[in-house]
Design an enzyme around this catalytic site. Structure first.
Site, mmCIF file in Angstrom:
data_model
loop_
_atom_site.group_PDB
_atom_site.id
_atom_site.type_symbol
_atom_site.label_atom_id
_atom_site.label_comp_id
_atom_site.label_asym_id
_atom_site.label_seq_id
_atom_site.Cartn_x
_atom_site.Cartn_y
_atom_site.Cartn_z
ATOM 1 N N HIS A 71 0.821 -1.213 0.000
ATOM 2 C CA HIS A 71 0.000 0.000 0.000
ATOM 3 C C HIS A 71 0.854 1.262 0.000
ATOM 4 O O HIS A 71 1.938 1.309 0.572
ATOM 5 C CB HIS A 71 -0.946 0.005 1.209
ATOM 6 C CG HIS A 71 -0.241 -0.054 2.539
ATOM 7 N ND1 HIS A 71 0.279 1.051 3.153
ATOM 8 C CD2 HIS A 71 0.030 -1.102 3.358
ATOM 9 C CE1 HIS A 71 0.825 0.711 4.313
ATOM 10 N NE2 HIS A 71 0.695 -0.598 4.450
ATOM 11 N N ASP A 72 0.359 2.266 -0.682
ATOM 12 C CA ASP A 72 0.949 3.605 -0.721
ATOM 13 C C ASP A 72 2.275 3.679 -1.471
ATOM 14 O O ASP A 72 2.972 4.690 -1.388
ATOM 15 C CB ASP A 72 1.128 4.178 0.694
ATOM 16 C CG ASP A 72 -0.172 4.295 1.453
ATOM 17 O OD1 ASP A 72 -0.997 5.152 1.076
ATOM 18 O OD2 ASP A 72 -0.388 3.520 2.412
ATOM 19 N N GLY A 125 5.211 -1.286 2.072
ATOM 20 C CA GLY A 125 4.377 -0.097 1.947
ATOM 21 C C GLY A 125 5.165 1.198 1.951
ATOM 22 O O GLY A 125 6.247 1.292 2.521
#
Length: 260
Positions: A120-121, A138
């Protein structure tokens, strides 16, 4: 448009022209597939996810699922994949969190090989290759043209500079400067000369970067001092490294051959 009769395509999704969706693929309500996208059988594209024009999603890829973050509370975050990307079998890419920009982004013309995971991100620029079974933690940032080999583990919040070459099987715990090469242990071992030559670098420029390696790895000059000197260089590749060193780093820079 070619949608297999067994595909599960939510009527609320946005499907462009000349899109092909294979048998048993699943396309969620908030997905946008732009023109000429191919989604192979059994792939899953969910969440607030956009797939750019001409990208190909292989079988059993899982894109746009909830981020693997224990604080995630169901927020409407996004995954955006650019144009001309190839996402191979069993790749997993999660959307972002509210801790960052609410976005995971893959640039144009990226090639993500089988079993890779992009956390994520993460923000990947254009023309990046990620090898098989590589795991990108992430909040990582990977710049244009970087080549990540297979079986690599990249710690969260690490940055990889442009046209860096990350050796297979390595563990990357710190930021890797542009044009660097790392080995199977994740140690900084030199400059990606082949990559530089492909970018049109002259031999004199490459020679300057080789001098940097000796200074950067073996010297005791503070990072900030090196950054100021490199930014002012007439060598554009050295200046790239200077700008990279001048920007904020959460994990610190991969410099000497040391392990955590």
């Amino acid at each position: 448009m070619s949608i297999a009769p067994t595909a599960c395509v939510d009527p609320k999704s946005r499907i462009g022209d000349n899109v092909a969706i294979g048998h048993y693929a699943v396309i969620g309500a908030n997905v946008c597939l732009e023109d000429h996208v191919v989604v192979a059988p059994h792939a899953v594209v969910d969440g607030y996810t956009t797939i750019g024009t001409g990208s190909v999603i292989s079988s059993f890829a899982c894109l746009g699922g909830e981020p693997q973050d224990i604080d995630y509370g169901g927020e409407n975050t996004q995954l955006v994949i650019g144009e001309g990307c190839t996402i191979r079998e069993h790749v997993v890419i999660h959307r972002g969190t509210v801790k960052d920009n609410k976005l995971t982004h893959i640039g144009d013309n990226c090639y993500i090989m089988c079993h890779a995971h992009i956390g994520h991100d993460c923000m990947l620029s254009d023309n990046i290759t990620v090898g098989p079974a590589t795991h990108v933690g992430g909040h990582c940032r990977i710049q244009t043209g970087a080549n990540i080999s297979g079986l690599v583990a990249i710690h969260h919040k690490v940055r990889i500079g442009k046209y860096a070459m990350i050796g297979g099987g390595g563990t990357i715990l710190r930021d890797v400067i542009p044009y660097a090469m790392t080995d199977k242990k994740g140690d900084f071992v030199g400059i990606n000369k082949i990559g530089l030559q492909r970018q049109g670098a002259e031999s004199v420029d490459i020679k300057s970067l080789l001098q940097l390696v000796r200074e950067f790895i073996h010297g005791n000059t503070p990072i900030k001092t090196l950054a100021r000197a490199y930014v002012q260089s007439d060598n554009p590749y050295l200046a790239d490294i200077g700008r990279f060193l001048s920007s904020d780093s959460v994990r610190g820079f991969l410099r000497r051959q040391c392990r955590m």
